[in-house]
Structure formats: C-alpha cells, structure tokens
Design an enzyme around this catalytic site. Structure first.
Site, PDB file in Angstrom:
ATOM      1  N   LYS A  22       0.840  -1.209   0.000  1.00 25.82           N
ATOM      2  CA  LYS A  22       0.000   0.000   0.000  1.00 25.82           C
ATOM      3  C   LYS A  22       0.873   1.257   0.000  1.00 25.82           C
ATOM      4  O   LYS A  22       0.677   2.165  -0.796  1.00 25.82           O
ATOM      5  CB  LYS A  22      -0.895   0.020   1.252  1.00 25.82           C
ATOM      6  CG  LYS A  22      -1.554   1.368   1.499  1.00 25.82           C
ATOM      7  CD  LYS A  22      -2.457   1.365   2.715  1.00 25.82           C
ATOM      8  CE  LYS A  22      -1.805   1.798   3.997  1.00 25.82           C
ATOM      9  NZ  LYS A  22      -1.606   3.247   4.144  1.00 25.82           N
ATOM     10  N   ASN A  23       1.872   1.263   0.892  1.00 25.20           N
ATOM     11  CA  ASN A  23       2.671   2.484   1.039  1.00 25.20           C
ATOM     12  C   ASN A  23       3.629   2.711  -0.129  1.00 25.20           C
ATOM     13  O   ASN A  23       4.197   3.797  -0.258  1.00 25.20           O
ATOM     14  CB  ASN A  23       3.440   2.458   2.364  1.00 25.20           C
ATOM     15  CG  ASN A  23       2.507   2.687   3.543  1.00 25.20           C
ATOM     16  OD1 ASN A  23       1.320   2.966   3.363  1.00 25.20           O
ATOM     17  ND2 ASN A  23       3.034   2.562   4.750  1.00 25.20           N
ATOM     18  N   CYS A 115      -5.156  13.374  12.927  1.00 23.36           N
ATOM     19  CA  CYS A 115      -5.762  12.059  12.719  1.00 23.36           C
ATOM     20  C   CYS A 115      -5.591  11.265  13.992  1.00 23.36           C
ATOM     21  O   CYS A 115      -4.932  11.721  14.918  1.00 23.36           O
ATOM     22  CB  CYS A 115      -5.155  11.341  11.526  1.00 23.36           C
ATOM     23  SG  CYS A 115      -3.572  10.634  11.879  1.00 23.36           S
ATOM     24  N   ARG A 120       0.333  14.853  12.693  1.00 20.52           N
ATOM     25  CA  ARG A 120       0.830  14.663  11.339  1.00 20.52           C
ATOM     26  C   ARG A 120       0.831  15.948  10.492  1.00 20.52           C
ATOM     27  O   ARG A 120       0.120  16.043   9.486  1.00 20.52           O
ATOM     28  CB  ARG A 120       0.046  13.536  10.647  1.00 20.52           C
ATOM     29  CG  ARG A 120       0.117  12.245  11.447  1.00 20.52           C
ATOM     30  CD  ARG A 120      -0.571  11.116  10.783  1.00 20.52           C
ATOM     31  NE  ARG A 120       0.284  10.389   9.869  1.00 20.52           N
ATOM     32  CZ  ARG A 120      -0.054   9.244   9.305  1.00 20.52           C
ATOM     33  NH1 ARG A 120      -1.208   8.706   9.537  1.00 20.52           N
ATOM     34  NH2 ARG A 120       0.761   8.630   8.481  1.00 20.52           N
ATOM     35  N   ASP A 301       4.489   1.011  12.140  1.00 15.78           N
ATOM     36  CA  ASP A 301       3.299   0.302  11.661  1.00 15.78           C
ATOM     37  C   ASP A 301       3.224  -1.138  12.186  1.00 15.78           C
ATOM     38  O   ASP A 301       2.172  -1.774  12.086  1.00 15.78           O
ATOM     39  CB  ASP A 301       3.280   0.280  10.122  1.00 15.78           C
ATOM     40  CG  ASP A 301       2.922   1.642   9.540  1.00 15.78           C
ATOM     41  OD1 ASP A 301       2.483   2.517  10.301  1.00 15.78           O
ATOM     42  OD2 ASP A 301       3.088   1.827   8.320  1.00 15.78           O
ATOM     43  N   ARG A 394      -8.580  -0.395   4.563  1.00 18.02           N
ATOM     44  CA  ARG A 394      -7.691   0.607   3.962  1.00 18.02           C
ATOM     45  C   ARG A 394      -6.327  -0.008   3.653  1.00 18.02           C
ATOM     46  O   ARG A 394      -5.670   0.409   2.710  1.00 18.02           O
ATOM     47  CB  ARG A 394      -7.479   1.783   4.925  1.00 18.02           C
ATOM     48  CG  ARG A 394      -8.662   2.718   5.060  1.00 18.02           C
ATOM     49  CD  ARG A 394      -8.273   3.933   5.889  1.00 18.02           C
ATOM     50  NE  ARG A 394      -6.924   4.345   5.535  1.00 18.02           N
ATOM     51  CZ  ARG A 394      -5.963   4.673   6.395  1.00 18.02           C
ATOM     52  NH1 ARG A 394      -6.204   4.670   7.678  1.00 18.02           N
ATOM     53  NH2 ARG A 394      -4.770   5.022   5.974  1.00 18.02           N
TER      54      ARG A 394
HETATM   55  C1  UD1 Z   1       4.218   7.023   6.217  1.00 21.24           C
HETATM   56  C2  UD1 Z   1       3.374   5.778   6.040  1.00 21.24           C
HETATM   57  C3  UD1 Z   1       2.810   5.327   7.393  1.00 21.24           C
HETATM   58  C4  UD1 Z   1       3.939   5.181   8.419  1.00 21.24           C
HETATM   59  C5  UD1 Z   1       4.793   6.441   8.473  1.00 21.24           C
HETATM   60  C6  UD1 Z   1       6.025   6.296   9.380  1.00 21.24           C
HETATM   61  C7  UD1 Z   1       2.450   6.008   3.814  1.00 21.24           C
HETATM   62  C8  UD1 Z   1       1.254   6.240   2.959  1.00 21.24           C
HETATM   63  N1  UD1 Z   1       2.264   6.068   5.137  1.00 21.24           N
HETATM   64  O1  UD1 Z   1       3.355   8.065   6.667  1.00 21.24           O
HETATM   65  O2  UD1 Z   1       2.167   4.070   7.207  1.00 21.24           O
HETATM   66  O3  UD1 Z   1       3.384   4.952   9.695  1.00 21.24           O
HETATM   67  O4  UD1 Z   1       5.267   6.773   7.139  1.00 21.24           O
HETATM   68  O5  UD1 Z   1       6.794   5.232   8.949  1.00 21.24           O
HETATM   69  O6  UD1 Z   1       3.531   5.718   3.326  1.00 21.24           O
HETATM   70  N2  UD1 Z   1       6.072  14.978  10.324  1.00 21.24           N
HETATM   71  C9  UD1 Z   1       6.173  16.316  10.580  1.00 21.24           C
HETATM   72  N3  UD1 Z   1       6.138  17.190   9.523  1.00 21.24           N
HETATM   73  C10 UD1 Z   1       6.004  16.758   8.236  1.00 21.24           C
HETATM   74  C11 UD1 Z   1       5.904  15.376   7.990  1.00 21.24           C
HETATM   75  C12 UD1 Z   1       5.952  14.512   9.058  1.00 21.24           C
HETATM   76  O7  UD1 Z   1       6.289  16.751  11.722  1.00 21.24           O
HETATM   77  O8  UD1 Z   1       5.973  17.611   7.316  1.00 21.24           O
HETATM   78  C13 UD1 Z   1       6.107  14.029  11.464  1.00 21.24           C
HETATM   79  C14 UD1 Z   1       4.767  13.267  11.599  1.00 21.24           C
HETATM   80  O9  UD1 Z   1       3.853  13.998  12.363  1.00 21.24           O
HETATM   81  C15 UD1 Z   1       5.207  11.994  12.274  1.00 21.24           C
HETATM   82  C16 UD1 Z   1       6.615  11.751  11.696  1.00 21.24           C
HETATM   83  O10 UD1 Z   1       7.047  12.998  11.179  1.00 21.24           O
HETATM   84  O11 UD1 Z   1       5.315  12.190  13.653  1.00 21.24           O
HETATM   85  C17 UD1 Z   1       6.653  10.702  10.597  1.00 21.24           C
HETATM   86  O12 UD1 Z   1       5.801  11.073   9.532  1.00 21.24           O
HETATM   87  P1  UD1 Z   1       6.062  10.624   8.030  1.00 21.24           P
HETATM   88  O13 UD1 Z   1       7.344   9.866   7.940  1.00 21.24           O
HETATM   89  O14 UD1 Z   1       5.903  11.818   7.153  1.00 21.24           O
HETATM   90  O15 UD1 Z   1       4.869   9.628   7.794  1.00 21.24           O
HETATM   91  P2  UD1 Z   1       3.834   9.577   6.597  1.00 21.24           P
HETATM   92  O16 UD1 Z   1       4.542   9.813   5.312  1.00 21.24           O
HETATM   93  O17 UD1 Z   1       2.653  10.410   6.920  1.00 21.24           O
END
Ligand code: UD1
Length: 417
Positions: A22-23, A115, A120, A301, A394
């Site tokens: 999925k990711n 969420c 996030r 995850d 999902r």
């Molecule tokens: C992706 C995965 C999700 C997984 C996560 C961490 C997908 C679709 N989803 O989510 O399954 O749990 O990686 O491995 O691939 N953050 C910020 N600012 C930003 C972006 C992120 O502060 O601009 C923080 C987030 O709040 C969180 C952490 O960084 O605490 C990790 O987020 P991120 O690596 O971006 O996860 P996702 O891409 O949302």
C-alpha cells in the site's frame, strides 16, 4: 464497513500470498501524474485507500482504467482537484502536491487535519517546496503553492517518508539539481525512485539519507510492479508468533523486515528466508523490547501487531513509540481481552498473561485493527472487532480470507452503512 468475528484458532499452517505494498503503490499512483503518457501499475492491492486515491486522480483530470490485474493511469488533462473533499479523505493525498506543482506550476490542497494517531503536520513538505522556489500561501483551510521549480538543497528536520516522496517527485521536473538531505530511507522510497527512473527521471542515492535528483524536461510512461507489502507480511508473521505453526509468506522480503525478524527471533520464533518468501515457525516464548524508529529501525506500523504478540508471551515486554504521539490506542482494547498493559506517555509495558478471553473491541486505526484481529486468534471464545471506521480495509487485502486459508477462525460480517 465490517465487523470481524475471531475465535481461538489452532496453530496457523500454510501459505499466505503477500499483496503489493500500500505504502509503495500510493506514492507511485501520484507519481503517474508526472507524465501525460500511460502508466501501468501491476497487481495493485485491493484496498479502499487505492480506490479513494483513484477518485482523487480522476478529480485531478487523469483517466484511471482498472484492468483485472493492473491500474492504468493517464494524466493527459491534469488540473487541480475542484472538490476538496476528495483530498481530505486520506492523508496520502498530500502526495499529489509535488506532481501538480511541478507540472502545472500551481497546486492547491486543503490542509490535512489531525488524525487518530497524531497531528501529522506537513511543514517539511512545504519547507522543501518553498526551497525549490514555490510561493506558499495559506487561506480558507487550504494551502496554495505556485511557481516554476528550480533545483535546490533541502534539509529535512526529520526523515519524513511523505515529505521525501513529495519532494523527490517535484524535483524530477525541476530545472537543475536537487539534493534532499536527511531523507527517509524506507524501501517504499527506493521503489518510488526506481519507478520514477523507469519514467526517465535521474535519481541517485535513494535508500540513503542523501538523494540527488537531476531535473529533466519531461517523463514518459512506464509499467511497474511494486514491492511486496512489508507491513502486511510483518502482521502475518506476528499472527504466526501468536498461534505457533508454520507459515510461508509468499513474496515477503527478509531484507525489508530485518528489525522485525531480529525481534521475533529474540522471542524464540524461527525464520527462514527462501526464494518463494519468508517462512515463520513457532510461537513467541520470550519477552522483547521494541523502540519504533525510522527505517531501518523497527517500523511504527508493526508496533501494534507486536503488542498483540507480547500479550500472551511470558515475561515483561516494553514498547517505546518515537514516531507518532498517540499510537497506543490498541492497548486499551487489548486490555479488554485480559491483556496486562500499562501505558505512560510514549511507553507501554506489557506483562504476558497465559489467558486472554474474547470480547467486543474496536479498531481505532488501521494497524490497531489488524492487531486486534490477530490477538483474537489466541483469546478464548469470540472476539468481535468492530471496524465501523473501515480502517482494516484501507490497508489489508481480505485479511479474513488470508487468515482463514491457513486455519485462522476469522469471519467478516458486513454491516449496513
Ligand atoms: C508514512 C506511512 C505510514 C507510516 C509512516 C512512518 C504512507 C502512505 N504512510 O506516513 O504508514 O506509519 O510513514 O513510517 O507511506 N512529520 C512532521 N512534519 C512533516 C511530515 C511529518 O512533523 O511535514 C512528522 C509526523 O507527524 C510523524 C513523523 O514525522 O510524527 C513521521 O511522519 P512521516 O514519515 O511523514 O509519515 P507519513 O509519510 O505520513
């Protein structure tokens, strides 16, 4: 929307085909917006997140054709989505930002709200786009980015998976060279980079913390088979560690699951890497300590599925969640099955108990839902997992069929919406 009725089951035996990730698929689908030619994605997983993203891509002016075992995306009339609701349904929608901006010179999306598992924010996505020359303005709950992109050096404050993917996509069509420092190193990023390279992008260093992209004038169509889902494979490995038995996880890759496999073997589970996939033997017998980290550390995850394993494993297991601030909601639900779990901020301490008993529980998020289903396999009587939120669909393709095929007593009960 469904409930899952799970009963105590014998040791799982047999083979589980692992779906494509999925990711990996979600960013690859967004990457298809970078060309006006056909992009074919082989064996997409049958998940609601994929269906939701298909509608969003259609709202962005692309045509999405669903064949039996492929998705064909043609973004020959690209535009910004007119209805913001399409974007708000799913956090991964933020990944259309990079492709829209780099092709159209303008992108607008509503800001994702908080969420269940944490706030996030998307500040790192925006900081990177602004380094590439985009003007960022906030209005009416949304964010608009405008400008022609030019290569730049971007330093991410944390190695965000989504920000790395978004910036990687945006930079493929930017003029000049971009360097993303402190980039995320997840296998899904390596897959996205390989996919973009097959479209003609020039990318080096994906899978390390510095990714370099040399912008090209345009990208062309391609056909791509995404990697196997390491989170689904990991969840099924945890199911085996709960019931015991012998499972072949077809197509699962040991090199993508090192941290989980080390923890399972510390717990006494045996693992064999074979050409057809991963073999998992036996039940967890010893406690373990988990600290979630960015790749190659232990994936957040798989924290919930491993907590389900810890509930019946003798001794004290400890979990430290460092990625998301509110990702222990399954602990209270597991406690309803009789698990002994104490949560203090980002730490959860689990005292293994010999008996769990079935109870009605609620899936609070995607991975929490799967953890409750597999915990039900070792709880006496019936565990009824309420997934009115549709979380499990999902991210897990037919979880009840895959577990039933190897001896798990899991039934899906459809509920009327
Ligand atoms: C992706 C995965 C999700 C997984 C996560 C961490 C997908 C679709 N989803 O989510 O399954 O749990 O990686 O491995 O691939 N953050 C910020 N600012 C930003 C972006 C992120 O502060 O601009 C923080 C987030 O709040 C969180 C952490 O960084 O605490 C990790 O987020 P991120 O690596 O971006 O996860 P996702 O891409 O949302």
């Amino acid at each position: 929307m469904a409930h899952y009725a799970v009963r105590e089951s014998p040791p799982l035996r047999g083979e589980i085909p692992i779906s494509t990730s999925k990711n990996a698929v979600l960013p690859i689908m967004c990457g298809a917006l970078l060309t006006c030619e056909d992009v074919r994605i082989e064996s997409p997983p049958d998940l609601t997140d994929v269906t939701t993203l298909c509608s969003l891509l259609e709202a962005c002016g692309s045509r999405v054709k669903r064949e039996k075992d492929a998705l064909i995306i043609t973004a020959d009339a690209l535009q910004n989505p007119q209805d913001e609701e399409d974007v708000r349904k799913m956090r991964a929608s933020v990944l259309v930002l990079g492709p829209l901006l780099s092709r159209l010179g303008e992108a607008r999306i509503p800001l994702p709200g908080g969420c269940a598992i944490g706030q996030r924010p998307i500040d790192q996505h925006l900081k990177g786009m602004s380094a590439l020359g985009a003007k960022v303005t906030f209005d009416h709950g949304g964010v608009t980015l405008t400008g022609r992109l030019r290569g730049a050096v971007i330093y991410l404050d944390m190695p965000s998976v989504g920000a790395t993917e978004n910036l990687l996509m945006a930079a493929t069509l930017a003029e000049g060279i971009t360097r993303i420092e402190n980039a995320a190193k997840e296998p899904e990023i390596v897959d996205l980079a390989a996919f973009l390279s097959s479209m003609g992008a020039k990318i080096a260093g994906a899978g390390t913390s510095t990714i370099t992209i040399e912008g090209v004038h345009s990208l062309h169509g391609t056909s791509w088979m995404p990697i196997a889902d390491r989170v689904e494979a990991g969840t099924m490995a945890c199911a085996c560690a709960i019931t015991g038995g012998e499972l072949l996880l077809r197509s699962a890759r040991a090199d993508h699951l090192r941290s989980l496999l080390f923890k399972l073997s510390e717990a006494g589970v045996h693992i064999k890497d074979t050409p057809g996939g991963l073999m998992i033997f036996g039940r967890a017998k010893q406690p373990f300590e988990i600290r979630t980290m960015v790749y190659p550390g232990f994936p957040t995850d798989l924290q919930a599925p491993m907590m389900a394993v810890a509930c019946k494993t003798p001794g004290t297991s400890v979990f430290l969640e460092t990625i998301f601030e509110n990702r222990f909601m399954h602990a209270a639900e597991l406690a309803r099955l009789g698990a002994h779990i104490r949560v203090e901020n980002r730490v959860a301490v689990v005292e293994g108990t010999p008996y769990l008993t079935g109870a009605p529980v609620r899936a609070t998020d995607l991975r929490a839902g799967a953890a409750l289903v597999i915990a039900g396999l070792c709880a006496e009587g019936e565990t009824l997992v309420d997934d009115e939120g549709g979380h499990i669909d999902r991210g897990y393709c037919h979880i009840e069929q895959k577990l039933s095929a190897v001896g798990g007593d899991v039934r899906r009960i459809e509920t009327v919406q």
